[in-house]
Design a protein around this motif. Structure first.
Motif, PDB file in Angstrom:
ATOM      1  N   ASN A 128      79.002  25.909   9.322  1.00 43.87           N
ATOM      2  CA  ASN A 128      79.394  25.551  10.686  1.00 43.87           C
ATOM      3  C   ASN A 128      78.423  24.559  11.313  1.00 43.87           C
ATOM      4  N   LYS A 129      77.133  24.727  11.001  1.00 43.63           N
ATOM      5  CA  LYS A 129      76.100  23.879  11.596  1.00 43.63           C
ATOM      6  C   LYS A 129      76.159  22.451  11.072  1.00 43.63           C
ATOM      7  N   TYR A 130      76.479  22.311   9.749  1.00 43.50           N
ATOM      8  CA  TYR A 130      76.406  20.979   9.137  1.00 43.50           C
ATOM      9  C   TYR A 130      77.774  20.404   8.790  1.00 43.50           C
ATOM     10  N   ARG A 131      78.859  21.114   9.138  1.00 41.89           N
ATOM     11  CA  ARG A 131      80.201  20.558   8.933  1.00 41.89           C
ATOM     12  C   ARG A 131      80.343  19.308   9.810  1.00 41.89           C
ATOM     13  N   GLY A 132      80.788  18.251   9.242  1.00 36.72           N
ATOM     14  CA  GLY A 132      80.869  16.992   9.971  1.00 36.72           C
ATOM     15  C   GLY A 132      79.704  16.076   9.657  1.00 36.72           C
ATOM     16  N   ILE A 133      78.624  16.691   9.138  1.00 36.78           N
ATOM     17  CA  ILE A 133      77.471  15.883   8.698  1.00 36.78           C
ATOM     18  C   ILE A 133      77.504  15.733   7.180  1.00 36.78           C
ATOM     19  N   TYR A 134      77.789  16.877   6.493  1.00 35.63           N
ATOM     20  CA  TYR A 134      77.884  16.877   5.034  1.00 35.63           C
ATOM     21  C   TYR A 134      79.234  17.450   4.621  1.00 35.63           C
ATOM     22  N   ASP A 135      79.690  17.071   3.437  1.00 33.43           N
ATOM     23  CA  ASP A 135      80.936  17.598   2.889  1.00 33.43           C
ATOM     24  C   ASP A 135      80.801  19.111   2.664  1.00 33.43           C
ATOM     25  N   GLU A 136      81.847  19.870   3.031  1.00 35.25           N
ATOM     26  CA  GLU A 136      81.768  21.328   2.952  1.00 35.25           C
ATOM     27  C   GLU A 136      81.595  21.813   1.525  1.00 35.25           C
TER      28      GLU A 136
END
Length: 306
Positions: A47-55
């Motif tokens: 949730n924290k890095y979704r949108g920054i790195y691919d899930e």
């Protein structure tokens, strides 16, 4: 879980697992995910890095982190913690005392920690009573240690030579009673060395540290007398004589020098000492505030390394 340290060098990312000593070279994504005190849950990380790195990549990286944790290569347990806690229960023993036997000096070295003439504000020699209590304190707090040490320092310790001798005698008188072996060291500027004093130091000191900074032009510009004169010509013959005694008796000595901004080519001073026949040499950088003209500044480092 136990601490880790994260750091970067140029474009590389590193994670150090403190307890195991393992160093990991990692991608930025793992570097970002891993916290220094713990690892968040998988859902929180995604949730924290979704949108920054691919899930998918986040999940793969999390799997790798879990493997490292299972292998005790990340957030590993500190196996020495129980030992350290047990050690804390043991009594603390000391092995040495350094006695400021003379808060006074007969020189006015320009880099002195007493600010040259700082001793003028409080010139005092240690009394035998204080020195005696220091020996008693060392004996009492050295526990099961047999070999214990006393370092006579100053100022100039030879200004208080009578108390030095009485302190040595007193310590020796307690050795058998308390199963101790005293080892004495003295640091001197060599100005007050006489034949009798040199014989005494050679007989009683495990180590004799002799202060001289280098070539005549270096020594005479920094280590000066009260009247402003240089010291090189006065102390060099005495230092040579003291060293000859130490070499003959196969005992330790050091030529102890300090280099400043005025002799950044201090390797020449070391060579000078070697040419004089000295084998045990220690030359160390001066410690002064940055605004002092003798201080070692950052821009001098390249020349020093050279």
């Amino acid at each position: 879980m136990n601490d880790i340290h994260k750091f970067k060098c140029n474009d590389d990312c590193f994670i150090l697992d403190v307890s195991s000593g393992t160093i990991h070279v990692v991608d930025k994504i793992i570097y970002d995910i891993v916290n220094e005190n713990n690892i968040e849950s998988r859902s929180n990380v995604i949730n924290k890095y979704r949108g920054i790195y691919d899930e998918n990549i986040l999940n793969e990286c999390y799997d790798e982190i879990e493997e490292l944790i299972e292998d005790d290569k990340l957030y590993s347990d500190d196996v020495y913690e129980p030992i350290a806690k047990e050690f804390e229960k043991e009594p603390d023993y000391i092995k040495a005392v350094c006695l400021n036997i003379a808060h006074d000096c007969n020189l006015r070295c320009k880099y002195c920690f007493a600010d040259g003439e700082g001793y003028d504000r409080q010139r005092i020699l240690m009394s035998f009573d204080v020195a005696k209590k220091s020996i008693d304190f060392l004996i009492k707090n050295s526990g099961t240690r047999v070999n214990i040490e006393v370092d006579f320092f100053g100022g100039e310790p030879l200004l208080n030579m009578d108390v030095v001798k009485r302190t040595v005698d007193y310590a020796r008188s307690k050795e058998k009673q308390y199963n101790k072996n005293f080892r004495f060291t003295i640091t001197t500027n060599a100005t007050l060395l006489t034949e009798d004093i040199m014989d005494y130091l050679d007989d009683n000191m495990v180590n004799v540290v002799l202060s001289i900074d280098g070539r005549k032009e270096v020594e005479d510009s920094i280590r000066i007398k009260i009247n402003g004169g240089g010291t090189y010509d006065d102390i060099l013959p005495k230092i040579k004589s003291m060293v000859e005694r130490r070499v003959k008796s196969k005992k330790q000595y050091y030529i102890r020098g300090t280099f400043t901004s005025q002799n950044l080519d201090f390797s020449k001073d070391i060579k000078h000492f070697i040419d004089l026949g000295f084998k045990e040499i220690s030359i160390e950088p001066v410690v002064l505030s940055a605004d002092n003209p003798l201080s070692i500044k950052k821009e001098y480092l390249e020349q020093i390394y050279e």
